[in-house]
Design a protein around this motif. Sequence first.
Motif, PDB file in Angstrom:
ATOM      1  N   UNK A 202       0.840  -1.212   0.000  1.00  0.00           N
ATOM      2  CA  UNK A 202       0.000   0.000   0.000  1.00  0.00           C
ATOM      3  C   UNK A 202       0.868   1.252   0.000  1.00  0.00           C
ATOM      4  N   UNK A 205       2.675   1.603  -3.289  1.00  0.00           N
ATOM      5  CA  UNK A 205       1.733   2.066  -4.311  1.00  0.00           C
ATOM      6  C   UNK A 205       1.564   3.589  -4.220  1.00  0.00           C
ATOM      7  N   UNK A 206       1.426   4.083  -2.970  1.00  0.00           N
ATOM      8  CA  UNK A 206       1.255   5.534  -2.786  1.00  0.00           C
ATOM      9  C   UNK A 206       2.476   6.292  -3.306  1.00  0.00           C
ATOM     10  N   UNK A 209       2.376   6.277  -7.068  1.00  0.00           N
ATOM     11  CA  UNK A 209       1.358   7.207  -7.573  1.00  0.00           C
ATOM     12  C   UNK A 209       1.852   8.654  -7.469  1.00  0.00           C
ATOM     13  N   UNK A 212       4.091   9.182 -10.326  1.00  0.00           N
ATOM     14  CA  UNK A 212       3.324   9.230 -11.581  1.00  0.00           C
ATOM     15  C   UNK A 212       2.610  10.575 -11.731  1.00  0.00           C
ATOM     16  N   UNK A 213       2.141  11.138 -10.613  1.00  0.00           N
ATOM     17  CA  UNK A 213       1.508  12.472 -10.693  1.00  0.00           C
ATOM     18  C   UNK A 213       2.542  13.523 -11.111  1.00  0.00           C
ATOM     19  N   UNK A 216       3.255  13.082 -14.800  1.00  0.00           N
ATOM     20  CA  UNK A 216       2.106  13.527 -15.603  1.00  0.00           C
ATOM     21  C   UNK A 216       2.085  15.050 -15.670  1.00  0.00           C
ATOM     22  N   UNK A 240       3.654   2.085 -14.105  1.00  0.00           N
ATOM     23  CA  UNK A 240       2.327   1.487 -14.224  1.00  0.00           C
ATOM     24  C   UNK A 240       2.413  -0.041 -14.196  1.00  0.00           C
ATOM     25  N   UNK A 243       2.873  -1.038 -10.734  1.00  0.00           N
ATOM     26  CA  UNK A 243       1.616  -0.887  -9.997  1.00  0.00           C
ATOM     27  C   UNK A 243       0.671  -2.048 -10.257  1.00  0.00           C
TER      28      UNK A 243
ATOM     29  N   UNK B  49     -10.169   4.961  -7.354  1.00  0.00           N
ATOM     30  CA  UNK B  49      -9.713   3.770  -8.083  1.00  0.00           C
ATOM     31  C   UNK B  49     -10.126   2.511  -7.332  1.00  0.00           C
ATOM     32  N   UNK B 213      -7.478   2.803 -14.102  1.00  0.00           N
ATOM     33  CA  UNK B 213      -6.204   2.975 -14.797  1.00  0.00           C
ATOM     34  C   UNK B 213      -5.315   3.964 -14.022  1.00  0.00           C
ATOM     35  N   UNK B 214      -4.171   3.477 -13.526  1.00  0.00           N
ATOM     36  CA  UNK B 214      -3.293   4.326 -12.708  1.00  0.00           C
ATOM     37  C   UNK B 214      -2.776   5.529 -13.489  1.00  0.00           C
ATOM     38  N   UNK B 215      -2.561   5.358 -14.807  1.00  0.00           N
ATOM     39  CA  UNK B 215      -2.048   6.492 -15.592  1.00  0.00           C
ATOM     40  C   UNK B 215      -3.103   7.585 -15.730  1.00  0.00           C
ATOM     41  N   UNK B 217      -5.456   8.017 -13.277  1.00  0.00           N
ATOM     42  CA  UNK B 217      -5.524   8.523 -11.903  1.00  0.00           C
ATOM     43  C   UNK B 217      -4.403   9.514 -11.612  1.00  0.00           C
ATOM     44  N   UNK B 218      -3.288   9.381 -12.336  1.00  0.00           N
ATOM     45  CA  UNK B 218      -2.134  10.257 -12.100  1.00  0.00           C
ATOM     46  C   UNK B 218      -2.399  11.701 -12.547  1.00  0.00           C
ATOM     47  N   UNK B 222      -5.198  13.790  -6.057  1.00  0.00           N
ATOM     48  CA  UNK B 222      -5.238  12.863  -4.937  1.00  0.00           C
ATOM     49  C   UNK B 222      -5.983  11.616  -5.400  1.00  0.00           C
ATOM     50  N   UNK B 223      -5.705  10.510  -4.702  1.00  0.00           N
ATOM     51  CA  UNK B 223      -6.366   9.259  -5.057  1.00  0.00           C
ATOM     52  C   UNK B 223      -6.950   8.618  -3.811  1.00  0.00           C
ATOM     53  N   UNK B 225      -8.670   4.782  -2.824  1.00  0.00           N
ATOM     54  CA  UNK B 225      -8.857   3.458  -3.392  1.00  0.00           C
ATOM     55  C   UNK B 225     -10.029   2.788  -2.702  1.00  0.00           C
ATOM     56  N   UNK B 236      -2.827   5.412   0.944  1.00  0.00           N
ATOM     57  CA  UNK B 236      -3.391   5.571  -0.397  1.00  0.00           C
ATOM     58  C   UNK B 236      -3.473   7.022  -0.827  1.00  0.00           C
ATOM     59  N   UNK B 237      -3.247   7.940   0.088  1.00  0.00           N
ATOM     60  CA  UNK B 237      -3.343   9.340  -0.311  1.00  0.00           C
ATOM     61  C   UNK B 237      -1.962   9.955  -0.409  1.00  0.00           C
TER      62      UNK B 237
END
Lengths: 263, 238
Positions: A202, A205-206, A209, A212-213, A216, A240, A243, B49, B213-215, B217-218, B222-223, B225, B236-237
């Motif tokens: 978990x 994953x955070x 992400x 990835x942000x 992006x 990805x 992930x 997600x 899709x994580x891409x 969500x990016x 914020x996400x 789950x 998760x945040x």
Amino acid sequence: MAPWAERLSRYGEAGETAITLLDARADDDAGAARAAYRKPGRLRAALGAGRVRVGEGVLDPSPKRARTAHESHYSLATYIECRVIRMSTRHILLGLLAGGPSHGYDLKRRHDERFPQARPLAYGQVYTTLQRLVRDGLAEVDGTDSDGGPERTMYRSTDEGSRELAEWAAEIAPPAPFVTNEIFAKVVVSILAGGDPAGYLREQRAAHMRRMRELTAVKTAVGSDLATVLSADYALNHLDADLRWMTTTAARLITLTAEVDAS
Amino acid sequence: MTDSSEIPESPDSTVPLLAARGLAKAHGPTRALHGASVELHHGEILAVTGASGSGKSTLLHCLAGIVRPDEGSVVYGDVRLDRLPEKRLSELRRTDFGVVFQFGQLIPELTAVDNVALPLLLAGASRGEARARAGEWLERFGVLGQEELRPGEMSGGQAQRVSLARALVTGPKVVFADEPTGALDSLAGEQVMSALVHTARESGTAVLLITHDAQVAAYADREVQLRDGAVVPLGVTA
């Protein structure tokens, strides 16, 4: 648990040593090459004496191939193959020289522009690599240029350099032959040690992400050039893939833990 | 309880624009939501997600006032959506919310510009005014020269950008997007997401984005789950 962790760590060390050996050979550093040459042998002996086996015949070839390459005065192709994921600085510099003569400072600046998500190239590495290209006949000195500032040596690619670059660019990169991913190793070790692999996944994953942000945001920023977009895309797709593996693994953890506990 | 017009334009950043607390919702014997709580802040882009069947779409439907939860509350500003009479709920959805689905759900008989003009016509605008504004929004989403095409004559990416224009043309405070790129290839999906995020940030519109899709969500700030109808509690945040 302990023998597994120790063995995994030795494979990591063996891989690093193999790279050190090949780098030392490339630098013509005989002393460092001899020291690195002896080390894989010690590591292989220790691995052979262990009680457990991790992918016998799968993880072993790297140090073995490096040693064989050393003994036979490795070819450039072998050297590149052994480095696997390391970027070939000499070929990238040859590529940057393909547009015309340039000096080291300019090559360094253009490299960092063209490969914005890569590790920045050190000036020292640029000049060392240029000298090796000249030594190997792939580039040659093309006078000097001061342009109002300090005098700088200009380099240009030779015909042989162009041929070498074309061969390298057309060469198919080998798909990664085995898994040496840190996340994978940590999950397995966490299961073996009775840790909290689900919690680790978990948090990992955070972190993925967050990265990835950032990527992006970089690629969608107004005025992003194509090189930036392509390199961000490349990184995003690899993150990805991690992930998706993490998501599947999190779903499989209950079964996986039961299997490890039963063994 | 207040009218939607009382939702403040200059928000207090500590107070969520939309908040769900302890939502439960069952479809027959299947529990889609089981104690889900989530907050969406003013101007925020939030990705929800989770795996198929984790309750993502049901959560969106509850937050958008499309379905009422069996338990829990949905508060928009200081309006309890889950207790609002149907007529007022419908009006609020029209004025304050925009919705985009995976397959656009454009009206196949109408042209692109008429599809986008529709919410304005429903809000009482004249046909000329509605079509003019619709044309401006289509331009913002890069749908140029295709205003008079029907959905069946457009590519998936173009049709989805028309759907985005239709969702944003009334100046909503929240856009709900349910797998908006799910039916698109990666490049068309990227164009749709860039258009959505750019426009939402420019207009200060909050977006609740449902995706697996994580891409995609990016693109969000914020996400959260979902798993088994509830928000995964840790790590998760951002």
